[in-house]
Design a protein around this motif. Structure first.
Motif, PDB file in Angstrom:
ATOM      1  N   GLY A 145     -53.521 -91.228  75.089  1.00  0.00           N
ATOM      2  CA  GLY A 145     -52.770 -92.370  75.613  1.00  0.00           C
ATOM      3  C   GLY A 145     -52.085 -93.117  74.500  1.00  0.00           C
ATOM      4  N   GLY A 146     -50.796 -93.409  74.697  1.00  0.00           N
ATOM      5  CA  GLY A 146     -50.004 -94.063  73.665  1.00  0.00           C
ATOM      6  C   GLY A 146     -49.563 -95.458  74.017  1.00  0.00           C
ATOM      7  N   GLY A 147     -50.404 -96.223  74.724  1.00  0.00           N
ATOM      8  CA  GLY A 147     -50.106 -97.614  75.019  1.00  0.00           C
ATOM      9  C   GLY A 147     -50.534 -98.517  73.868  1.00  0.00           C
ATOM     10  N   PHE A 148     -50.579 -99.821  74.132  1.00  0.00           N
ATOM     11  CA  PHE A 148     -50.915-100.757  73.062  1.00  0.00           C
ATOM     12  C   PHE A 148     -52.326-100.553  72.544  1.00  0.00           C
ATOM     13  CE2 PHE A 148     -47.196-103.193  74.505  1.00  0.00           C
ATOM     14  CZ  PHE A 148     -46.644-103.510  73.272  1.00  0.00           C
ATOM     15  N   ILE A 149     -53.307-100.334  73.435  1.00  0.00           N
ATOM     16  CA  ILE A 149     -54.677-100.131  72.976  1.00  0.00           C
ATOM     17  C   ILE A 149     -54.758 -98.895  72.094  1.00  0.00           C
ATOM     18  CG2 ILE A 149     -57.034 -99.563  73.703  1.00  0.00           C
ATOM     19  CD1 ILE A 149     -56.376-102.446  74.132  1.00  0.00           C
ATOM     20  N   GLY A 150     -54.173 -97.784  72.549  1.00  0.00           N
ATOM     21  CA  GLY A 150     -54.211 -96.568  71.762  1.00  0.00           C
ATOM     22  C   GLY A 150     -53.554 -96.738  70.403  1.00  0.00           C
ATOM     23  N   CYS A 151     -52.395 -97.390  70.368  1.00  0.00           N
ATOM     24  CA  CYS A 151     -51.675 -97.576  69.105  1.00  0.00           C
ATOM     25  C   CYS A 151     -52.408 -98.531  68.171  1.00  0.00           C
ATOM     26  CB  CYS A 151     -50.263 -98.078  69.383  1.00  0.00           C
ATOM     27  SG  CYS A 151     -49.169 -96.813  70.087  1.00  0.00           S
ATOM     28  N   GLU A 152     -52.968 -99.606  68.699  1.00  0.00           N
ATOM     29  CA  GLU A 152     -53.689-100.542  67.840  1.00  0.00           C
ATOM     30  C   GLU A 152     -54.919 -99.894  67.225  1.00  0.00           C
ATOM     31  OE1 GLU A 152     -52.358-104.766  69.935  1.00  0.00           O
ATOM     32  OE2 GLU A 152     -54.381-103.990  70.261  1.00  0.00           O
ATOM     33  N   ILE A 153     -55.636 -99.110  68.010  1.00  0.00           N
ATOM     34  CA  ILE A 153     -56.838 -98.475  67.478  1.00  0.00           C
ATOM     35  C   ILE A 153     -56.477 -97.357  66.514  1.00  0.00           C
ATOM     36  CG2 ILE A 153     -58.884 -97.134  68.116  1.00  0.00           C
ATOM     37  CD1 ILE A 153     -59.096 -98.938  70.569  1.00  0.00           C
ATOM     38  N   ALA A 154     -55.359 -96.669  66.744  1.00  0.00           N
ATOM     39  CA  ALA A 154     -54.892 -95.682  65.774  1.00  0.00           C
ATOM     40  C   ALA A 154     -54.657 -96.360  64.421  1.00  0.00           C
ATOM     41  CB  ALA A 154     -53.618 -95.015  66.263  1.00  0.00           C
ATOM     42  N   SER A 155     -54.036 -97.539  64.454  1.00  0.00           N
ATOM     43  CA  SER A 155     -53.771 -98.283  63.230  1.00  0.00           C
ATOM     44  C   SER A 155     -55.077 -98.654  62.523  1.00  0.00           C
ATOM     45  CB  SER A 155     -52.966 -99.542  63.558  1.00  0.00           C
ATOM     46  OG  SER A 155     -52.870-100.399  62.438  1.00  0.00           O
ATOM     47  N   VAL A 156     -56.025 -99.195  63.269  1.00  0.00           N
ATOM     48  CA  VAL A 156     -57.303 -99.603  62.676  1.00  0.00           C
ATOM     49  C   VAL A 156     -58.049 -98.392  62.123  1.00  0.00           C
ATOM     50  CG1 VAL A 156     -59.578-100.562  63.189  1.00  0.00           C
ATOM     51  CG2 VAL A 156     -57.531-101.674  64.075  1.00  0.00           C
ATOM     52  N   ALA A 157     -58.085 -97.304  62.878  1.00  0.00           N
ATOM     53  CA  ALA A 157     -58.823 -96.117  62.449  1.00  0.00           C
ATOM     54  C   ALA A 157     -58.249 -95.539  61.160  1.00  0.00           C
ATOM     55  CB  ALA A 157     -58.820 -95.070  63.553  1.00  0.00           C
ATOM     56  N   ARG A 158     -56.932 -95.532  61.027  1.00  0.00           N
ATOM     57  CA  ARG A 158     -56.330 -95.043  59.783  1.00  0.00           C
ATOM     58  C   ARG A 158     -56.665 -95.963  58.620  1.00  0.00           C
ATOM     59  NH1 ARG A 158     -56.174 -91.350  57.869  1.00  0.00           N
ATOM     60  NH2 ARG A 158     -54.297 -91.564  56.564  1.00  0.00           N
ATOM     61  N   GLU A 159     -56.639 -97.262  58.876  1.00  0.00           N
ATOM     62  CA  GLU A 159     -56.974 -98.202  57.813  1.00  0.00           C
ATOM     63  C   GLU A 159     -58.425 -98.049  57.370  1.00  0.00           C
ATOM     64  OE1 GLU A 159     -55.892-101.874  59.628  1.00  0.00           O
ATOM     65  OE2 GLU A 159     -53.749-101.635  59.234  1.00  0.00           O
ATOM     66  N   LEU A 160     -59.277 -97.568  58.266  1.00  0.00           N
ATOM     67  CA  LEU A 160     -60.690 -97.345  57.943  1.00  0.00           C
ATOM     68  C   LEU A 160     -60.922 -95.960  57.340  1.00  0.00           C
ATOM     69  CD1 LEU A 160     -62.389 -98.923  61.102  1.00  0.00           C
ATOM     70  CD2 LEU A 160     -62.220 -99.913  58.815  1.00  0.00           C
ATOM     71  N   HIS A 193     -46.626 -95.307  62.414  1.00  0.00           N
ATOM     72  CA  HIS A 193     -47.829 -94.489  62.575  1.00  0.00           C
ATOM     73  C   HIS A 193     -47.731 -93.187  61.783  1.00  0.00           C
ATOM     74  CE1 HIS A 193     -50.165 -96.733  65.566  1.00  0.00           C
ATOM     75  NE2 HIS A 193     -49.000 -97.139  66.038  1.00  0.00           N
ATOM     76  N   ARG A 194     -46.594 -92.532  61.870  1.00  0.00           N
ATOM     77  CA  ARG A 194     -46.454 -91.266  61.137  1.00  0.00           C
ATOM     78  C   ARG A 194     -46.480 -91.485  59.624  1.00  0.00           C
ATOM     79  NH1 ARG A 194     -42.386 -88.557  65.576  1.00  0.00           N
ATOM     80  NH2 ARG A 194     -44.024 -87.365  66.650  1.00  0.00           N
ATOM     81  N   ASP A 195     -45.887 -92.577  59.165  1.00  0.00           N
ATOM     82  CA  ASP A 195     -45.937 -92.902  57.741  1.00  0.00           C
ATOM     83  C   ASP A 195     -47.377 -93.140  57.283  1.00  0.00           C
ATOM     84  OD1 ASP A 195     -43.211 -92.674  57.594  1.00  0.00           O
ATOM     85  OD2 ASP A 195     -42.823 -94.842  57.561  1.00  0.00           O
ATOM     86  N   ALA A 196     -48.211 -93.621  58.201  1.00  0.00           N
ATOM     87  CA  ALA A 196     -49.613 -93.886  57.873  1.00  0.00           C
ATOM     88  C   ALA A 196     -50.490 -92.642  58.017  1.00  0.00           C
ATOM     89  CB  ALA A 196     -50.157 -95.001  58.764  1.00  0.00           C
ATOM     90  N   GLY A 197     -49.900 -91.526  58.451  1.00  0.00           N
ATOM     91  CA  GLY A 197     -50.655 -90.289  58.538  1.00  0.00           C
ATOM     92  C   GLY A 197     -51.205 -89.949  59.905  1.00  0.00           C
ATOM     93  N   VAL A 198     -50.770 -90.658  60.941  1.00  0.00           N
ATOM     94  CA  VAL A 198     -51.224 -90.336  62.296  1.00  0.00           C
ATOM     95  C   VAL A 198     -50.422 -89.140  62.816  1.00  0.00           C
ATOM     96  CG1 VAL A 198     -51.403 -91.161  64.681  1.00  0.00           C
ATOM     97  CG2 VAL A 198     -51.857 -92.725  62.772  1.00  0.00           C
ATOM     98  N   GLU A 199     -51.137 -88.143  63.333  1.00  0.00           N
ATOM     99  CA  GLU A 199     -50.480 -87.027  64.001  1.00  0.00           C
ATOM    100  C   GLU A 199     -50.191 -87.448  65.440  1.00  0.00           C
ATOM    101  OE1 GLU A 199     -51.174 -82.305  65.141  1.00  0.00           O
ATOM    102  OE2 GLU A 199     -52.895 -83.598  64.709  1.00  0.00           O
ATOM    103  N   ILE A 200     -48.931 -87.358  65.851  1.00  0.00           N
ATOM    104  CA  ILE A 200     -48.542 -87.789  67.196  1.00  0.00           C
ATOM    105  C   ILE A 200     -47.993 -86.595  67.960  1.00  0.00           C
ATOM    106  CG2 ILE A 200     -47.028 -89.285  68.552  1.00  0.00           C
ATOM    107  CD1 ILE A 200     -47.081 -91.273  66.263  1.00  0.00           C
ATOM    108  N   LEU A 201     -48.587 -86.331  69.104  1.00  0.00           N
ATOM    109  CA  LEU A 201     -48.103 -85.283  70.002  1.00  0.00           C
ATOM    110  C   LEU A 201     -47.482 -85.955  71.221  1.00  0.00           C
ATOM    111  CD1 LEU A 201     -50.955 -82.610  69.989  1.00  0.00           C
ATOM    112  CD2 LEU A 201     -48.852 -82.637  68.650  1.00  0.00           C
ATOM    113  N   THR A 202     -46.178 -85.873  71.357  1.00  0.00           N
ATOM    114  CA  THR A 202     -45.493 -86.449  72.515  1.00  0.00           C
ATOM    115  C   THR A 202     -45.311 -85.375  73.584  1.00  0.00           C
ATOM    116  OG1 THR A 202     -43.326 -85.964  71.547  1.00  0.00           O
ATOM    117  CG2 THR A 202     -44.302 -88.103  71.047  1.00  0.00           C
ATOM    118  N   HIS A 203     -45.039 -85.815  74.793  1.00  0.00           N
ATOM    119  CA  HIS A 203     -44.876 -84.917  75.940  1.00  0.00           C
ATOM    120  C   HIS A 203     -46.118 -84.049  76.144  1.00  0.00           C
ATOM    121  CE1 HIS A 203     -40.651 -85.988  76.395  1.00  0.00           C
ATOM    122  NE2 HIS A 203     -40.458 -85.738  75.121  1.00  0.00           N
TER     123      HIS A 203
END
Length: 430
Positions: free
Chosen positions: A175-190, A220-230
């Motif tokens: 899921g790529g909504g606000f919750i998913g994106c915010e936690i992706a950010s936190v998880a990468r920072e951790l 997100h991609r600059d921070a190293g998150v792998e994003i699969l769309t569609h």
């Protein structure tokens, strides 16, 4: 749904005081608020501020007194604040009859009774429904641990334990909504490995449009998150913990590694307990513009108002009913619900300028209005190097929203323009 004829029913939804029924013009003596999060607490506070001195009951499904939810996906997971810091205002001065850890299971509008899961009932003369929403359910089997949703404080505790920086994880977010994106950010920072899977062309595109979504995706991609769309997640494998997930996309089905999974599939208004109540349920609890709940025939129920994530209501900037799952809406709609419950013969319309915010990778996002309803966007500033963004949102040539990144000062002007356009904004009702 066929509506019964509750004691509070009446006809004529076309005027503010219509649908009153016998005695509806009188101020209610016993008021029950179902839902003990932000909307429920703000409603209780507004009732007392408006002079309600009668019995006031607050019922909450969680064992915790009212607390603030936005930090659950940000500061709490980061370890920047403690659970104690989430507590909202002390309820003691309000003189409430408080029932926590008790879930409402049925509403009898004819007898004016709220039934709880412990078999008790609570009579009311006036009722405010603020039961919020619950995470969308996963349809298949799941491992016993390591799979999370995020809605409650208990959810956040469990996820925080799994995202301990001392134990590197591979977190897959469905899921790529606000919750998913915010936690992706936190998880990468951790320091965790993160894969985000979304069926959209870009994360958050349906909510904020392609330009803002592209801006965030780059962060997100600059921070190293792998994003699969569609792509969509179709299965989570593992017995004790996840071992991998199955995803389906344009090129077929494949598997991805993951030892921790977040199901960020959106939320569903919690209306299950209202089945058989005779109230109108349509992807949420339907209210009129005065926060009064409608029955199955579309008649407003002056003894029952509602606020927060559970509601769908009309808005001048939308053709259909809207559901605003934002902190600001919960707080402001609660005040309208309280005011109009006490002043059923002279209600005040609720026409909010929605506002919400998010922080990802240190970038402060602010938005106002109904960005999701736009048919055209106008990028007024785009500066990826300085991580700045300013986007205006239009519908049929009319400004209906705005979003900025690291340009929060500009939001005030947008908010004022939107409030003037709809004749609404933040309510300060007593």
């Amino acid at each position: 749904m066929t509506a019964p004829t509750p004691a509070s029913s009446g006809g004529g939804a076309g005027r503010p005081g219509a649908g009153a029924g016998a005695g509806a013009g009188e101020r209610p003596e016993r008021i029950v608020v179902v839902g003990a999060s932000l909307a429920g607490l703000r409603a209780a506070q507004a009732l007392r501020e408006a002079g309600h001195q009668g019995p006031l009951t607050l019922i909450g499904a969680e064992n915790h007194p009212p607390y603030d939810r936005p930090p659950l996906s940000k500061e709490l997971l980061q370890g920047k604040i403690t659970p104690a810091a989430l507590a909202l205002e002390d309820t003691a001065p309000l003189g409430l009859d408080e029932h926590y850890g008790r879930r409402a299971v049925h509403l009898d509008t004819a007898a004016r009774l709220v039934h709880l899961d412990d078999g008790t009932t609570h009579p009311y003369d006036g009722l405010i429904i603020a039961t919020g929403a619950t995470p969308r359910a996963w349809p298949g089997p799941l491992p016993t641990t390591g799979v999370h949703t995020l809605r409650t404080l208990d959810d956040a505790h469990a996820l925080k334990a799994d995202l301990d920086p001392a134990t590197p994880r591979h977190l897959l977010i469905a899921g790529g909504g606000f919750i998913g994106c915010e936690i992706a950010s936190v998880a990468r920072e951790l320091g965790h490995t993160v894969t985000l899977v979304t069926p959209e062309p870009l994360p958050l595109q349906a909510a904020i449009g392609p330009e803002a979504a592209a801006f965030l995706t780059a962060l997100h991609r600059d921070a190293g998150v792998e994003i699969l769309t569609h792509h969509t997640v179709t299965a989570v494998a593992g017995t004790d913990r996840p071992t991998h997930v199955t995803v389906n996309g344009p090129d077929g089905t494949r598997t991805l590694p993951a030892d921790t999974v977040l199901l960020a599939l959106g939320a569903v208004p919690r209306t299950d307990w209202l089945t058989g109540s005779g109230l109108r349920i349509d992807q949420g609890l339907v209210t009129d513009e005065y926060a009064r709940v409608l029955d199955g025939a579309g008649r407003p129920q002056p003894r029952i108002t509602a606020a927060g994530d559970v509601t769908r209501f009309p808005h001048p900037h939308a053709d259909d009913l809207v559901n605003l799952g934002h902190w600001s809406n919960a707080a402001e709609q609660a005040r309208a619900a309280a005011h109009n419950l006490l002043h059923s013969q002279d209600p005040v319309a609720y026409r909010p300028v929605a506002s919400f915010w998010s922080t990802q990778y240190g970038v402060r996002l602010r938005a106002v209005g109904l960005t999701r309803q736009a048919d055209r966007t106008e990028v007024r500033e785009l500066d990826p190097e300085r991580r700045r963004l300013d986007v205006a949102y239009y519908r049929r040539g009319r400004l209906i929203g705005a979003l900025t990144a690291n340009r929060a000062a500009r939001i005030t002007a947008y908010q004022a323009q939107l409030a003037e356009d709809i004749g609404g904004g933040v309510l300060a009702l007593v």
